[in-house]
Design a protein around this motif. Structure first.
Motif, short mmCIF file in Angstrom:
data_model
loop_
_atom_site.label_atom_id
_atom_site.label_comp_id
_atom_site.label_asym_id
_atom_site.label_seq_id
_atom_site.Cartn_x
_atom_site.Cartn_y
_atom_site.Cartn_z
N VAL A 25 -10.23 5.17 -15.78
CA VAL A 25 -10.54 5.15 -14.36
C VAL A 25 -9.29 5.56 -13.60
O VAL A 25 -8.18 5.20 -13.98
N GLU A 26 -9.50 6.35 -12.54
CA GLU A 26 -8.34 6.81 -11.78
C GLU A 26 -7.66 5.63 -11.11
O GLU A 26 -8.31 4.74 -10.58
N ARG A 27 -6.35 5.61 -11.21
CA ARG A 27 -5.56 4.53 -10.60
C ARG A 27 -5.19 4.97 -9.19
O ARG A 27 -4.51 5.96 -9.00
N ILE A 28 -5.66 4.24 -8.21
CA ILE A 28 -5.46 4.63 -6.81
C ILE A 28 -4.47 3.67 -6.16
O ILE A 28 -4.64 2.45 -6.22
N ALA A 29 -3.45 4.25 -5.56
CA ALA A 29 -2.45 3.44 -4.86
C ALA A 29 -3.08 2.87 -3.59
O ALA A 29 -3.71 3.59 -2.82
N LEU A 30 -2.92 1.56 -3.39
CA LEU A 30 -3.48 0.90 -2.21
C LEU A 30 -2.36 0.51 -1.25
O LEU A 30 -1.22 0.34 -1.65
N THR A 31 -2.72 0.36 0.00
CA THR A 31 -1.77 -0.11 1.01
C THR A 31 -2.53 -0.97 2.00
O THR A 31 -3.75 -1.13 1.88
N THR A 32 -1.81 -1.55 2.95
CA THR A 32 -2.48 -2.30 4.01
C THR A 32 -2.21 -1.62 5.34
O THR A 32 -1.16 -1.00 5.54
N LEU A 33 -3.17 -1.72 6.22
CA LEU A 33 -3.07 -1.16 7.56
C LEU A 33 -3.40 -2.29 8.54
O LEU A 33 -4.48 -2.89 8.46
N ALA A 34 -2.46 -2.57 9.43
CA ALA A 34 -2.70 -3.60 10.45
C ALA A 34 -3.20 -2.90 11.71
O ALA A 34 -2.70 -1.84 12.09
N ILE A 35 -4.19 -3.50 12.34
CA ILE A 35 -4.74 -2.94 13.57
C ILE A 35 -4.91 -4.07 14.60
O ILE A 35 -5.34 -5.17 14.24
#
Length: 198
Positions: free
Chosen positions: A125-135
């Motif tokens: 499975v493709e490994r996808i880099a995650l991040t957080t976005l504050a709004i």
């Protein structure tokens, strides 16, 4: 170039000149999780002669020949992981010595073959880099933004209700710029993005 991880642990066993080589490939989050898996393998095989391993997990890679001649186990296992473009994977080979010496070349082949056999038809499975976005948004926009998060298949990590609503969204790194544009449009420019990284 995309990297991949495994969707589930895999195992394979080879017998080479009376030695048993039991290969394990396990998806792991980081080095700590990998060391816990290694300990579990050692506990499951207390009479094994060697438990050699290699780990690719971002900046937390490593390998060990576990008493085999230097370069004959850990490095060949690591090269097989690299060949498969894997990351976030611990590859370990448990060896029960069968009395016939294999020599350095034979060991390199045996360890590489064992892990390659385990990975032969591995579902990656493709490994996808995650991040957080504050709004930060006014209260009247909250329901619309929450609906957008759900529709986009992102996850809501946190919400704080103060003078305005502050939401923290977990999403793929490569979707961050698009999310900012979409959320500004959705709120007619009212969305603010305090800087966060994660």
């Amino acid at each position: 170039m995309p990297t991949y991880t495994l969707s589930a642990p895999l195992t394979a066993e080879l017998e080479i000149r009376k030695s048993r080589f039991i290969a394990h490939a396990v998806p792991v989050a980081d080095r700590t999780a990998a060391m816990a898996e290694l300990q579990r393998l050692r506990d499951a095989h207390p009479s094994a002669t060697h438990v050699c391993w290699a780990l690719l997990a971002g900046g937390q890679s490593g390998m060990s020949d576990d008493g085999e001649p230097s370069g004959t186990a850990g490095r060949p296992i690591l090269e097989v992981l690299r060949h498969h473009d894997l990351d976030g994977v611990l590859a370990a080979v448990v060896r029960y010595y069968g009395g016939v010496k294999l020599g350095a070349g034979g060991l390199v082949r045996a360890y590489a073959d064992a892990i390659a056999t385990a990975l032969r038809d591995a579902p990656r499975v493709e490994r996808i880099a995650l991040t957080t976005l504050a709004i930060a948004i006014p209260y009247p926009d909250e329901a619309r933004v929450r609906h957008w998060i759900e529709q986009a298949h992102h996850s809501l990590q946190a919400s704080v209700h103060d003078m305005e609503v502050q939401l923290t969204i977990r999403l793929p790194l490569n979707a961050c710029d698009h999310a900012r544009v979409a959320l500004r449009d959705l709120t007619q420019g009212r969305a603010q993005f305090p800087e966060t990284t994660g």
